[in-house]
Write a protein that holds these residues in place. Structure first.
Motif, PDB file in Angstrom:
ATOM      1  N   LEU A  15      -5.905 -35.812  22.773  1.00 53.54           N
ATOM      2  CA  LEU A  15      -5.919 -34.560  22.012  1.00 53.54           C
ATOM      3  C   LEU A  15      -4.816 -33.609  22.450  1.00 53.54           C
ATOM      4  O   LEU A  15      -4.711 -32.500  21.940  1.00 53.54           O
ATOM      5  CB  LEU A  15      -7.275 -33.863  22.183  1.00 53.54           C
ATOM      6  CG  LEU A  15      -8.427 -34.501  21.423  1.00 53.54           C
ATOM      7  CD1 LEU A  15      -9.745 -33.923  21.910  1.00 53.54           C
ATOM      8  CD2 LEU A  15      -8.262 -34.242  19.939  1.00 53.54           C
ATOM      9  N   ASP A  16      -3.980 -34.032  23.385  1.00 55.59           N
ATOM     10  CA  ASP A  16      -2.950 -33.123  23.888  1.00 55.59           C
ATOM     11  C   ASP A  16      -1.996 -32.708  22.769  1.00 55.59           C
ATOM     12  O   ASP A  16      -1.727 -33.465  21.837  1.00 55.59           O
ATOM     13  CB  ASP A  16      -2.166 -33.829  25.002  1.00 55.59           C
ATOM     14  CG  ASP A  16      -1.246 -32.872  25.720  1.00 55.59           C
ATOM     15  OD1 ASP A  16      -1.695 -32.233  26.677  1.00 55.59           O
ATOM     16  OD2 ASP A  16      -0.064 -32.766  25.317  1.00 55.59           O
ATOM     17  N   LYS A  17      -1.466 -31.478  22.887  1.00 45.52           N
ATOM     18  CA  LYS A  17      -0.540 -30.978  21.871  1.00 45.52           C
ATOM     19  C   LYS A  17       0.755 -31.786  21.831  1.00 45.52           C
ATOM     20  O   LYS A  17       1.494 -31.696  20.873  1.00 45.52           O
ATOM     21  CB  LYS A  17      -0.210 -29.512  22.135  1.00 45.52           C
ATOM     22  CG  LYS A  17      -1.354 -28.570  21.813  1.00 45.52           C
ATOM     23  CD  LYS A  17      -0.913 -27.118  21.764  1.00 45.52           C
ATOM     24  CE  LYS A  17      -0.510 -26.574  23.104  1.00 45.52           C
ATOM     25  NZ  LYS A  17      -1.581 -26.576  24.110  1.00 45.52           N
ATOM     26  N   LYS A  18       1.056 -32.523  22.887  1.00 41.57           N
ATOM     27  CA  LYS A  18       2.301 -33.280  22.878  1.00 41.57           C
ATOM     28  C   LYS A  18       2.162 -34.646  22.199  1.00 41.57           C
ATOM     29  O   LYS A  18       3.121 -35.408  22.143  1.00 41.57           O
ATOM     30  CB  LYS A  18       2.851 -33.430  24.304  1.00 41.57           C
ATOM     31  CG  LYS A  18       3.569 -32.166  24.785  1.00 41.57           C
ATOM     32  CD  LYS A  18       4.081 -32.266  26.196  1.00 41.57           C
ATOM     33  CE  LYS A  18       2.980 -32.296  27.207  1.00 41.57           C
ATOM     34  NZ  LYS A  18       2.048 -31.159  27.166  1.00 41.57           N
ATOM     35  N   VAL A  19       0.970 -34.951  21.662  1.00 48.07           N
ATOM     36  CA  VAL A  19       0.839 -36.153  20.846  1.00 48.07           C
ATOM     37  C   VAL A  19       1.609 -35.919  19.546  1.00 48.07           C
ATOM     38  O   VAL A  19       1.436 -34.906  18.886  1.00 48.07           O
ATOM     39  CB  VAL A  19      -0.647 -36.467  20.530  1.00 48.07           C
ATOM     40  CG1 VAL A  19      -0.739 -37.581  19.498  1.00 48.07           C
ATOM     41  CG2 VAL A  19      -1.390 -36.856  21.793  1.00 48.07           C
ATOM     42  N   GLN A  20       2.512 -36.842  19.206  1.00 41.67           N
ATOM     43  CA  GLN A  20       3.255 -36.741  17.952  1.00 41.67           C
ATOM     44  C   GLN A  20       3.104 -38.043  17.190  1.00 41.67           C
ATOM     45  O   GLN A  20       3.486 -39.107  17.674  1.00 41.67           O
ATOM     46  CB  GLN A  20       4.739 -36.482  18.212  1.00 41.67           C
ATOM     47  CG  GLN A  20       4.997 -35.060  18.711  1.00 41.67           C
ATOM     48  CD  GLN A  20       6.473 -34.744  18.766  1.00 41.67           C
ATOM     49  OE1 GLN A  20       7.312 -35.567  18.408  1.00 41.67           O
ATOM     50  NE2 GLN A  20       6.797 -33.535  19.197  1.00 41.67           N
ATOM     51  N   GLY A  25     -10.360 -28.700  23.795  1.00 38.20           N
ATOM     52  CA  GLY A  25      -9.013 -28.769  24.353  1.00 38.20           C
ATOM     53  C   GLY A  25      -8.456 -27.404  24.687  1.00 38.20           C
ATOM     54  O   GLY A  25      -8.723 -26.415  23.991  1.00 38.20           O
ATOM     55  N   SER A  41      -2.847 -33.748  15.318  1.00 37.08           N
ATOM     56  CA  SER A  41      -1.851 -33.362  16.309  1.00 37.08           C
ATOM     57  C   SER A  41      -0.933 -32.282  15.737  1.00 37.08           C
ATOM     58  O   SER A  41      -1.103 -31.837  14.596  1.00 37.08           O
ATOM     59  CB  SER A  41      -1.026 -34.570  16.726  1.00 37.08           C
ATOM     60  OG  SER A  41      -0.056 -34.865  15.736  1.00 37.08           O
ATOM     61  N   ARG A  42       0.041 -31.883  16.542  1.00 38.75           N
ATOM     62  CA  ARG A  42       0.954 -30.814  16.140  1.00 38.75           C
ATOM     63  C   ARG A  42       1.850 -31.228  14.974  1.00 38.75           C
ATOM     64  O   ARG A  42       2.534 -30.394  14.379  1.00 38.75           O
ATOM     65  CB  ARG A  42       1.798 -30.402  17.349  1.00 38.75           C
ATOM     66  CG  ARG A  42       2.334 -29.020  17.261  1.00 38.75           C
ATOM     67  CD  ARG A  42       2.644 -28.460  18.632  1.00 38.75           C
ATOM     68  NE  ARG A  42       3.712 -29.182  19.310  1.00 38.75           N
ATOM     69  CZ  ARG A  42       4.193 -28.857  20.516  1.00 38.75           C
ATOM     70  NH1 ARG A  42       3.676 -27.827  21.163  1.00 38.75           N
ATOM     71  NH2 ARG A  42       5.142 -29.550  21.071  1.00 38.75           N
ATOM     72  N   THR A  43       1.865 -32.516  14.624  1.00 39.16           N
ATOM     73  CA  THR A  43       2.667 -32.972  13.486  1.00 39.16           C
ATOM     74  C   THR A  43       1.834 -33.102  12.213  1.00 39.16           C
ATOM     75  O   THR A  43       2.297 -33.669  11.229  1.00 39.16           O
ATOM     76  CB  THR A  43       3.339 -34.325  13.808  1.00 39.16           C
ATOM     77  OG1 THR A  43       2.337 -35.228  14.307  1.00 39.16           O
ATOM     78  CG2 THR A  43       4.422 -34.152  14.841  1.00 39.16           C
ATOM     79  N   GLN A  58      -2.585 -25.365  17.492  1.00 42.08           N
ATOM     80  CA  GLN A  58      -1.556 -25.868  18.401  1.00 42.08           C
ATOM     81  C   GLN A  58      -0.281 -25.015  18.327  1.00 42.08           C
ATOM     82  O   GLN A  58       0.825 -25.513  18.437  1.00 42.08           O
ATOM     83  CB  GLN A  58      -1.278 -27.351  18.127  1.00 42.08           C
ATOM     84  CG  GLN A  58      -2.555 -28.181  18.239  1.00 42.08           C
ATOM     85  CD  GLN A  58      -2.308 -29.608  18.666  1.00 42.08           C
ATOM     86  OE1 GLN A  58      -1.229 -29.949  19.149  1.00 42.08           O
ATOM     87  NE2 GLN A  58      -3.311 -30.445  18.511  1.00 42.08           N
ATOM     88  N   ARG A  59      -0.466 -23.725  18.101  1.00 38.70           N
ATOM     89  CA  ARG A  59       0.601 -22.722  17.973  1.00 38.70           C
ATOM     90  C   ARG A  59       1.511 -22.941  16.768  1.00 38.70           C
ATOM     91  O   ARG A  59       2.644 -22.467  16.743  1.00 38.70           O
ATOM     92  CB  ARG A  59       1.445 -22.644  19.250  1.00 38.70           C
ATOM     93  CG  ARG A  59       0.649 -22.200  20.481  1.00 38.70           C
ATOM     94  CD  ARG A  59       1.548 -21.682  21.583  1.00 38.70           C
ATOM     95  NE  ARG A  59       0.759 -21.384  22.769  1.00 38.70           N
ATOM     96  CZ  ARG A  59       0.569 -22.252  23.765  1.00 38.70           C
ATOM     97  NH1 ARG A  59       1.137 -23.445  23.720  1.00 38.70           N
ATOM     98  NH2 ARG A  59      -0.173 -21.919  24.794  1.00 38.70           N
ATOM     99  N   MET A 112      -9.828 -30.680  15.320  1.00 33.68           N
ATOM    100  CA  MET A 112      -9.993 -31.276  16.649  1.00 33.68           C
ATOM    101  C   MET A 112     -10.841 -32.546  16.567  1.00 33.68           C
ATOM    102  O   MET A 112     -10.526 -33.550  17.210  1.00 33.68           O
ATOM    103  CB  MET A 112     -10.647 -30.267  17.599  1.00 33.68           C
ATOM    104  CG  MET A 112      -9.774 -29.078  17.979  1.00 33.68           C
ATOM    105  SD  MET A 112      -8.283 -29.501  18.920  1.00 33.68           S
ATOM    106  CE  MET A 112      -8.980 -29.943  20.509  1.00 33.68           C
ATOM    107  N   ASN A 124      -5.910 -24.311  25.237  1.00 25.72           N
ATOM    108  CA  ASN A 124      -4.782 -23.657  24.555  1.00 25.72           C
ATOM    109  C   ASN A 124      -4.504 -24.231  23.174  1.00 25.72           C
ATOM    110  O   ASN A 124      -3.362 -24.257  22.722  1.00 25.72           O
ATOM    111  CB  ASN A 124      -3.503 -23.755  25.402  1.00 25.72           C
ATOM    112  CG  ASN A 124      -3.603 -22.936  26.667  1.00 25.72           C
ATOM    113  OD1 ASN A 124      -4.373 -21.984  26.740  1.00 25.72           O
ATOM    114  ND2 ASN A 124      -2.835 -23.301  27.673  1.00 25.72           N
ATOM    115  N   MET A 125      -5.530 -24.707  22.500  1.00 25.50           N
ATOM    116  CA  MET A 125      -5.326 -25.383  21.222  1.00 25.50           C
ATOM    117  C   MET A 125      -5.104 -24.406  20.077  1.00 25.50           C
ATOM    118  O   MET A 125      -4.603 -24.763  19.027  1.00 25.50           O
ATOM    119  CB  MET A 125      -6.538 -26.270  20.906  1.00 25.50           C
ATOM    120  CG  MET A 125      -6.478 -27.605  21.612  1.00 25.50           C
ATOM    121  SD  MET A 125      -5.151 -28.633  20.913  1.00 25.50           S
ATOM    122  CE  MET A 125      -5.000 -29.870  22.206  1.00 25.50           C
TER     123      MET A 125
END
Lengths: 359, 359
Positions: A318-323, A147, B91-93, B116-117, B86, A149-150
């Motif tokens: 796998l996108d970072k916007k998955v919450q 993915g 995820s970011r959460t 994910q920053r 990964m 920018n992970m």
């Protein structure tokens, strides 16, 4: 010369935009310590590296030249930056200068975020895409094989120095890829700018200086306003990712080789507009205008050959916007008004993937 | 159970100290999303991993077991953490749980800073050293072959959960290494605590619960106060590095294998006290008390065999506290009163290196 500020309290910094800024003392003015490392790539370094180092002669000035291309935006390349900094004994008061496009800027920024837990860096973007988007706002990262920018950090530069003259040598294809991100600002929050861009497309394609500087300035101003309101993407900063969730999936699918980032974003924005249409938010005429605005630059407006719905679903999960298991997407209420939401009819997404994929 | 807060505005978090905290729902309470990855090492995992995961059964709970030891605190090991995250689609959460000593905590914290920053993480330290020092304050890092903790970030945990019962199984040598950092708080800012530690050395060595909990609590309180006043080490936080500039050089010289971190810090604090004596700041009796307080724990009080003055000079020149070419050191005005300064007679440093090195 134009000057904008990204207003982030003690992390605020200026964006300078003008012709010939590589020369003169502007970069030097933003160096606080007595060490600097200018990091570029093998394409850009022969063109501009000497001009940049010429202004830094009173400092310990080291240089590092990385391989060119998104496929090198990895932890392994990051390690070569750390090795060079350690070998040349750079201390916590050093400044890194990122001279190149978005790949160089993202990697050097992330190296600056991590080296000794954070050192200064200055963005000197040499592509249109980096000038209008990636050099501003402090998002830094490298890619993971699974993915884009992970792995990264939020780390703001000390300054962004944009020399519009470097665009004289930028290949048409890269110039067009940058225009995709310029058009993005119109789509998400600046409908007047969107119309202006369509009107001035021929002048911009001819790279006329005045409209070009205006397009860069207006893009940076939009970006700076969004970043100042939401530095670490807790909310509306995500709007800047219009087309990026679809786009990242396409970039990952094509191994970061076949498509430039801006090209993937262009096709991704067309898909986002299509899905917004499926949801009944954007009408057919505006969907058409989105396609036309990008196609005028010969940007791709469909998915890469061979990419299936299953490929999209796998990669977008796998996108970072998955919450908490839900994929949030940036969509359009209308041209100039985007929203980020996980509240949508999943059938609309399915229909968009069907429309853009062969099977 | 004791509870302390590290006061950092919106990044504030609690430190819980008590016997049996691995069981019960305390860790679970600090998880905000629906995914968690518990990361430990091959020594600690067989002892405690199941007890920690037992309380997280309602979440997607993955585990990862790293090799043990400072020599594995590298970017390469970090990459295995990213791969696992990964592969399991975190995820970011997500929340990472660092179950182990300082090496695990530093690496997991840095992974959490970059994935994910930035994602949440919880420190569950299982060595005395990690409980009183490295788990508190948000310093995260991996080592570079040329220097310790050179690549990292400031990233605060959501909580620190200290179960004092895990110290029952800690080997004497590691326990003593942790006491070096406990004694450090006395030396830099808490002379009453320093005296208390000497008085209670036998009870602490016998691992009596009440004085042990008191020593941990008082150490964490000292650390929390220093960190709250200077999160990113612009000033007095550097006092926490008493003995560390000498110590890091010794650790790097011995390849992060022969000496534990706390052992190197012990010898480093003796060297800092010696140099403070050479500068006329600390008298001979106090210099002696520093040595005795550490020697009581059989901690090393001199440099490793074979390490020369040139080795020290080379390695210390790469320290993060070098600013614009000048090495800043943490030294003692007296016991309980440290200062960080680059303003000292360099001959004092030379005499100290002569006193501690064979040639």
């Amino acid at each position: 010369m134009h000057k904008l500020d990204v207003a982030l309290g003690e992390r605020s910094y200026p964006i300078h935009i003008g012709r010939g800024l590589l020369d003169g003392g502007l970069i030097r003015e933003h160096v606080r310590g007595n060490q600097v490392m200018v990091i570029s790539n093998e394409t850009i370094a022969p063109l501009y590296l000497e001009r940049v180092t010429a202004g830094l002669g009173d400092l310990q000035c080291d240089t590092l030249i990385l391989p060119d291309g998104e496929s090198h935006k990895t932890l392994a390349t990051l390690e070569t930056i750390f090795d060079a900094l350690m070998a040349n004994r750079h201390s916590r008061t050093t400044t890194l200068v990122a001279l190149g496009g978005g790949v160089v800027g993202d990697m050097v920024g992330f190296a600056a975020a991590c080296y000794q837990r954070g050192v200064d860096f200055i963005q000197v973007p040499t592509t249109l895409l980096a000038q209008v988007d990636s050099s501003v706002g402090g998002k830094t990262a490298v890619n993971h094989p699974r993915g884009k920018n992970m792995i990264g950090a939020f780390h703001q530069p000390r300054a962004v120095v944009i020399d519009t003259a470097v665009l004289d040598t930028l290949p048409d294809r890269e110039f067009a890829a940058g225009m995709a991100e310029v058009i993005k600002y119109g789509l998400i929050r600046d409908p007047v700018f969107f119309d202006w861009l369509i009107e001035h497309q021929p002048a911009l394609a001819a790279r006329q200086q005045a409209p070009l500087a205006e397009a860069i300035l207006r893009s940076c101003r939009n970006k700076a306003e969004v970043v100042a309101a939401d530095e670490t993407e807790q909310g509306n900063r995500a709007l800047l990712n219009l087309g990026h969730t679809f786009g990242h999936a396409m970039e990952t699918f094509t191994g970061y080789r076949d498509w430039l980032h801006g090209e993937a974003v262009a096709a991704g924005m067309v898909m986002a507009a299509h899905m917004s249409g499926e949801l009944g938010w954007v009408d057919a005429a505006d969907r058409r205008r989105v396609i036309d605005s990008l196609a005028a630059w010969r940007l791709p407006v469909t998915a890469p050959p061979g990419m299936t719905r299953a490929d999209f679903s796998d990669l977008m999960a796998l996108d970072k916007k998955v919450q908490n298991g839900r994929l949030r997407l940036v969509l359009l209420n209308q041209i100039g008004d985007a929203l980020v939401t996980g509240e949508y009819d999943p059938n609309a997404l399915t229909r968009t993937l069907e429309a853009f994929c062969e099977r």
